[in-house]
Design a protein around this motif. Structure first.
Motif, PDB file in Angstrom:
ATOM      1  N   GLU A 118       0.831  -1.206   0.000  1.00 37.41           N
ATOM      2  CA  GLU A 118       0.000   0.000   0.000  1.00 37.41           C
ATOM      3  C   GLU A 118       0.866   1.257   0.000  1.00 37.41           C
ATOM      4  O   GLU A 118       0.551   2.233  -0.681  1.00 37.41           O
ATOM      5  CB  GLU A 118      -0.924  -0.021   1.218  1.00 37.41           C
ATOM      6  CG  GLU A 118      -1.904   1.131   1.277  1.00 37.41           C
ATOM      7  CD  GLU A 118      -2.884   0.992   2.423  1.00 37.41           C
ATOM      8  OE1 GLU A 118      -3.276  -0.161   2.717  1.00 37.41           O
ATOM      9  OE2 GLU A 118      -3.240   2.006   3.046  1.00 37.41           O
ATOM     10  N   HIS A 160       0.949   4.740  -2.415  1.00 39.10           N
ATOM     11  CA  HIS A 160       0.908   6.124  -1.903  1.00 39.10           C
ATOM     12  C   HIS A 160       2.137   6.901  -2.388  1.00 39.10           C
ATOM     13  O   HIS A 160       2.031   8.078  -2.746  1.00 39.10           O
ATOM     14  CB  HIS A 160       0.853   6.111  -0.370  1.00 39.10           C
ATOM     15  CG  HIS A 160      -0.515   5.845   0.169  1.00 39.10           C
ATOM     16  ND1 HIS A 160      -1.570   6.729   0.036  1.00 39.10           N
ATOM     17  CD2 HIS A 160      -1.011   4.775   0.855  1.00 39.10           C
ATOM     18  CE1 HIS A 160      -2.632   6.235   0.610  1.00 39.10           C
ATOM     19  NE2 HIS A 160      -2.336   5.043   1.114  1.00 39.10           N
ATOM     20  N   GLU A 167      -7.497  16.197  -6.563  1.00 37.46           N
ATOM     21  CA  GLU A 167      -6.998  14.840  -6.742  1.00 37.46           C
ATOM     22  C   GLU A 167      -6.668  14.596  -8.215  1.00 37.46           C
ATOM     23  O   GLU A 167      -7.280  15.173  -9.110  1.00 37.46           O
ATOM     24  CB  GLU A 167      -8.051  13.826  -6.272  1.00 37.46           C
ATOM     25  CG  GLU A 167      -8.356  13.896  -4.793  1.00 37.46           C
ATOM     26  CD  GLU A 167      -7.254  13.307  -3.931  1.00 37.46           C
ATOM     27  OE1 GLU A 167      -7.450  13.223  -2.727  1.00 37.46           O
ATOM     28  OE2 GLU A 167      -6.177  12.957  -4.470  1.00 37.46           O
ATOM     29  N   ALA A 209      -5.561   8.439  -4.238  1.00 36.78           N
ATOM     30  CA  ALA A 209      -4.945   7.193  -3.802  1.00 36.78           C
ATOM     31  C   ALA A 209      -5.945   6.239  -3.159  1.00 36.78           C
ATOM     32  O   ALA A 209      -5.888   5.025  -3.375  1.00 36.78           O
ATOM     33  CB  ALA A 209      -3.803   7.486  -2.828  1.00 36.78           C
ATOM     34  N   GLU A 210      -6.872   6.774  -2.370  1.00 38.03           N
ATOM     35  CA  GLU A 210      -7.816   5.895  -1.680  1.00 38.03           C
ATOM     36  C   GLU A 210      -8.725   5.169  -2.659  1.00 38.03           C
ATOM     37  O   GLU A 210      -9.056   3.996  -2.470  1.00 38.03           O
ATOM     38  CB  GLU A 210      -8.652   6.709  -0.670  1.00 38.03           C
ATOM     39  CG  GLU A 210      -7.842   7.306   0.467  1.00 38.03           C
ATOM     40  CD  GLU A 210      -7.027   6.251   1.206  1.00 38.03           C
ATOM     41  OE1 GLU A 210      -5.851   6.537   1.506  1.00 38.03           O
ATOM     42  OE2 GLU A 210      -7.546   5.141   1.448  1.00 38.03           O
ATOM     43  N   ALA A 211      -9.110   5.869  -3.730  1.00 37.90           N
ATOM     44  CA  ALA A 211      -9.945   5.235  -4.749  1.00 37.90           C
ATOM     45  C   ALA A 211      -9.167   4.152  -5.495  1.00 37.90           C
ATOM     46  O   ALA A 211      -9.720   3.117  -5.878  1.00 37.90           O
ATOM     47  CB  ALA A 211     -10.472   6.283  -5.725  1.00 37.90           C
ATOM     48  N   LEU A 223      -6.760   2.312  -4.179  1.00 36.14           N
ATOM     49  CA  LEU A 223      -6.686   1.164  -3.272  1.00 36.14           C
ATOM     50  C   LEU A 223      -8.010   0.413  -3.224  1.00 36.14           C
ATOM     51  O   LEU A 223      -8.040  -0.822  -3.176  1.00 36.14           O
ATOM     52  CB  LEU A 223      -6.300   1.641  -1.865  1.00 36.14           C
ATOM     53  CG  LEU A 223      -4.825   2.003  -1.673  1.00 36.14           C
ATOM     54  CD1 LEU A 223      -4.610   2.697  -0.346  1.00 36.14           C
ATOM     55  CD2 LEU A 223      -3.957   0.747  -1.770  1.00 36.14           C
ATOM     56  N   ALA A 224      -9.108   1.157  -3.254  1.00 39.90           N
ATOM     57  CA  ALA A 224     -10.421   0.519  -3.239  1.00 39.90           C
ATOM     58  C   ALA A 224     -10.620  -0.339  -4.485  1.00 39.90           C
ATOM     59  O   ALA A 224     -11.149  -1.453  -4.419  1.00 39.90           O
ATOM     60  CB  ALA A 224     -11.516   1.585  -3.151  1.00 39.90           C
ATOM     61  N   GLN A 227      -8.469  -3.490  -4.133  1.00 40.98           N
ATOM     62  CA  GLN A 227      -9.056  -4.448  -3.186  1.00 40.98           C
ATOM     63  C   GLN A 227     -10.290  -5.126  -3.771  1.00 40.98           C
ATOM     64  O   GLN A 227     -10.514  -6.326  -3.573  1.00 40.98           O
ATOM     65  CB  GLN A 227      -9.383  -3.731  -1.873  1.00 40.98           C
ATOM     66  CG  GLN A 227      -8.129  -3.320  -1.104  1.00 40.98           C
ATOM     67  CD  GLN A 227      -8.388  -2.238  -0.078  1.00 40.98           C
ATOM     68  OE1 GLN A 227      -9.525  -1.749   0.062  1.00 40.98           O
ATOM     69  NE2 GLN A 227      -7.351  -1.825   0.638  1.00 40.98           N
TER      70      GLN A 227
END
Length: 788
Positions: free
Chosen positions: A88, A92, A117, A273-275, A277-278, A281
């Motif tokens: 992860e 990032h 973003e 970044a969070e999107a 990772l989602a 996953q």
């Protein structure tokens, strides 16, 4: 005939549309039986009217006559690999680097946010074989493998057999020249059926879908390829001429879909970044349910202008990354640890394992990298270990199952003597070069000090020396090199040029003709370009491109071998660590002896002997001061010193008051400079750098040379369309040898455009600007006139 031709065209249009509905939209509009009826009708009509058969007909997917070999394809736009993220934090870090690289181009956001973003495209990373498809005027004209990224194999006859590859694009708004890039793969269902058929026929089954896809594409008999359940999925583009593509990765792929080119149904456009990772996953959770193998997901900056701003490093883009999934793992037993010696003398531990199936492949060996890795794992011979195929390719030992450790487990130790030659094995030292001083620490690598006296190093060194991109000695394969070394005929690369007929002809596998051919190939290699010779020497961290740069910039072996590290860093893409490797290599007495022996044996270097005009007077006093790595003196401080003193000698004679009088030059910086100059070794190094810059013609007081002397010096040329007599890469090399710069776009400053068949927008723009245009025949005549 006209009625038949009308019906043929109507059937083709219907079948193209049904293929599009089935393979791209995943929405078949007719039953398979009806499709087969239309297909058979078209086949019959084409049989009755063979003159009406075209390459883009849906019937032309069955394969043709078997080839003897594949021809080579030069990728005009290199097919680069991607950097990898495994954790992860890696992802990032990638997003952070993207944001830093975009800088002011990225909107700032509002008062309460951290900035806008970045938008990315996301898609699964298919586990297949990368290929390039070239469409000209909407018709598939060429298919090629990725190869080494620069050169691939022409597999046109095979990609034409892949059912979901459109032989002709849908619509009409595609560019006249469009290179589509993607992955060829086999689905789980297709792979199972393929192996089931193989078993029924009593033939060999495939280990995994990727191997099956790669092997199928490289069949010389395209009828075999046609019988395999291959599929294609587009993920990007290369060469584009004429027309317009969208300004974002996501929308370009949507254009591809509209034109009938299959893309991933999992393609998404997200921000931040969070999107990412989602998405990673989500795909990871559904990985087992997908109908095809994937080994990760790929993230790309969506905006093409931002991609251009971020650019590339080495052989990968800064705007894309592959986020890999944890590889499949299995448990087995560590039977032993053996040590292998490489070309540079690195002694590497290799795990010998009880054979185990990992991701469809039998694994009996695994890399352990170095002894630090052995210590980190706490590994002992006899242990039960977890094995992973890292990136689903290279087997690695992941961990030890301590509860299963047997009582007789043995520690792994590295011998003090080389397992091949018996020379001492020493641990390398790492030198970290920073401001003010160099710090030394122990490296992770152990190295045999025997050099070419070590048979393992000698064999690998000579294999590299004779390789195609180095001295290019035909007929000297790995086994023959090993045989000649074992017979005591080769103790260094220089011995190649002292080989005698009588000593070779009696060896196993050699007869009169093969011996004469080998000696002729060796003799032919005596005259070699400086770039090839430098690459052949096997200098650590010096690849083919760096060797070409050294030869072009410095012009002679003498200049390259004498160059100080700080002087070498004036060349683009040569960092300080690589510069030290180059300098250390040529400073080594053993390497000097080998080079001298090669030259004494008649190796003649094709060298210009002149510093390239581009690098004349390229150094400044400020840049020299910056390269001295003085504490508290960076670029700005170096500029102020240069402006104040004007010469190195004046600076060396400066006193404390002189330094204190420099505007905006801190007392701390002045003190650091005084301490630096108080060391005679530092002063001597600075003076040596300046003396060499003067000797080479790179000093700020050296005369600036104009880019002249070559017939096309100072001219900019552009290549467009398909060249038939030579590849575009060969044409580019010939133009550069004559002094021209070869650009990718046409402007008012373009001197000449070479336009082959299929030339598009570049040719149009050249005509609009009144730029001279040559077809390939006229271009060849021009080359002949220039080169005599």
């Amino acid at each position: 005939m006209s009625q038949a031709l009308d019906r043929i065209n109507a059937l083709r249009a219907q079948l193209h549309q049904h293929n599009h509905n089935y393979y791209v939209l995943d929405a078949p509009s007719i039953p398979d039986a009806e499709y087969d009826r239309l297909f058979r009708e078209l086949q019959q009509l084409e049989l009755e009217h063979p003159d009406a058969v075209t390459n883009d007909s849906p019937t032309q997917r069955v394969g043709g006559a078997a080839l003897k070999t594949f021809s080579q394809v030069q990728h005009e736009v290199p097919m680069l690999s991607l950097g990898n993220a495994f954790a992860e934090q890696d992802l990032h870090d990638f997003v952070r680097r993207v944001r830093e690289g975009l800088g002011d181009l990225l909107p700032a956001g509002d008062l309460f946010g951290g900035g806008a973003e970045v938008a990315f495209t996301c898609e699964p990373k298919l586990d297949g074989l990368a290929v390039s498809l070239l469409y000209e005027e909407g018709v598939l004209t060429r298919g090629a493998t990725r190869g080494d990224g620069s050169t691939g194999e022409d597999i046109t006859i095979n990609v034409r057999t892949i059912r979901n590859v459109p032989l002709k694009l849908q619509g009409s708004d595609w560019p006249p020249v469009l290179e589509v890039r993607g992955e060829v793969y086999i689905s789980h269902a297709g792979f199972a059926a393929l192996n089931q058929r193989a078993l029924a026929e009593g033939s060999k089954v495939f280990a995994n879908p990727r191997n099956a896809a790669a092997g199928s594409l490289r069949q010389l008999d395209s009828k075999i390829t046609a019988s395999r359940p291959l599929e294609f999925c587009a993920y990007g583009f290369g060469r584009v001429e004429g027309g317009e593509l969208a300004d974002s990765q996501y929308h370009i792929l949507q254009q591809f879909k509209r034109w009938g080119i299959p893309i991933s149904p999992e393609l998404r456009q997200v921000s931040g970044a969070e999107a990412l990772l989602a998405y990673y996953q989500d795909i990871g959770a559904r990985r087992a349910a997908l109908s095809y193998d994937i080994d990760g997901v790929v993230f790309k900056v969506d905006d093409l202008a931002w991609q251009a701003q971020l650019g590339f490093r080495a052989r990968e883009p800064r705007w894309a990354i592959a986020h890999k999934f944890p590889a499949q793992e299995e448990i087995t037993t560590l039977l032993d640890v053996e040590f292998q010696v490489g070309r540079t003398g690195a002694v590497t531990p290799v795990a010998r394992l009880a054979p185990v199936q990992v991701a469809g492949v039998t694994v009996s060996n695994a890399t352990l990298h170095n002894m630090d890795e052995v210590a980190r794992l706490g590994l002992m011979i006899g242990d039960t270990v977890v094995i992973r195929r890292a990136g689903d390719v290279i087997p690695q030992v992941v961990s030890v199952v301590l509860e299963r450790r047997p009582d007789d487990a043995q520690a792994v130790t590295i011998a003090c003597q080389c397992p091949v030659c018996g020379s001492a094995v020493e641990r390398t030292q790492l030198i970290k070069r920073g401001k003010g001083k160099d710090s030394v620490s122990e490296g992770a690598v152990y190295r045999c000090v025997g050099r070419l006296a070590c048979q393992a190093q000698l064999i690998q060194a000579i294999i590299h020396f004779v390789s195609r991109r180095a001295m290019d000695i035909d007929g000297l394969g790995d086994k023959i090199v090993e045989q000649l070394v074992n017979e005591g005929l080769l103790r260094s690369p220089a011995d190649l040029y002292a080989l005698q007929y009588e000593r070779i002809v009696g060896l196993e596998g050699f007869a009169d003709l093969s011996t004469r051919n080998l000696l002729a190939a060796i003799a032919q290699s005596r005259q070699v370009s400086l770039a090839r010779f430098i690459y052949a020497l096997g200098i650590p961290d010096v690849g083919e491109e760096t060797a070409k740069l050294l030869a072009r910039a410095l012009g002679s072996l003498a200049r390259i071998s004498q160059a100080l590290p700080e002087v070498l860093t004036y060349l683009p893409d040569v960092g300080l660590e690589v510069a030290h490797e180059i300098h250390s290599f040529f400073a080594d007495s053993h390497n000097q002896h080998v080079i001298s022996a090669l030259l004494e044996q008649g190796v003649v270097l094709e060298e210009s002997s002149e510093l390239h005009a581009e690098f004349s007077a390229c150094a400044t006093l400020a840049s020299v001061l910056e390269k001295l790595n003085i504490n508290h003196i960076a670029s700005t401080g170096a500029q102020r010193l240069a402006q104040r003193f004007g010469s190195l000698s004046a600076l060396l004679a400066a006193d404390w008051l002189d330094l204190r009088s420099i505007e905006r030059f801190t007392e701390k910086a002045a003190q650091s400079l005084r301490e630096f100059l108080a060391n005679p070794a530092n002063v001597a190094r600075a003076q040596a750098i300046e003396a060499q810059l003067l000797e080479f013609g790179m000093h700020w007081q050296s005369p600036k040379q104009a880019l002249t002397g070559l017939p096309l010096a100072g001219q900019t040329w552009v290549l467009t369309g398909t060249l038939e007599i030579m590849s575009r890469e060969q044409a580019k090399a010939k133009l550069e040898d004559l002094g021209a710069k070869v650009a990718g776009s046409v402007s008012a400053k373009t001197h000449c455009v070479v336009a082959g068949p299929g030339a598009g927008s570049k040719l149009t723009k050249a005509q609009q600007l009144g730029v001279a245009v040559l077809d390939e025949a006229a271009f060849m005549q021009r080359l002949q006139a220039l080169t005599g």
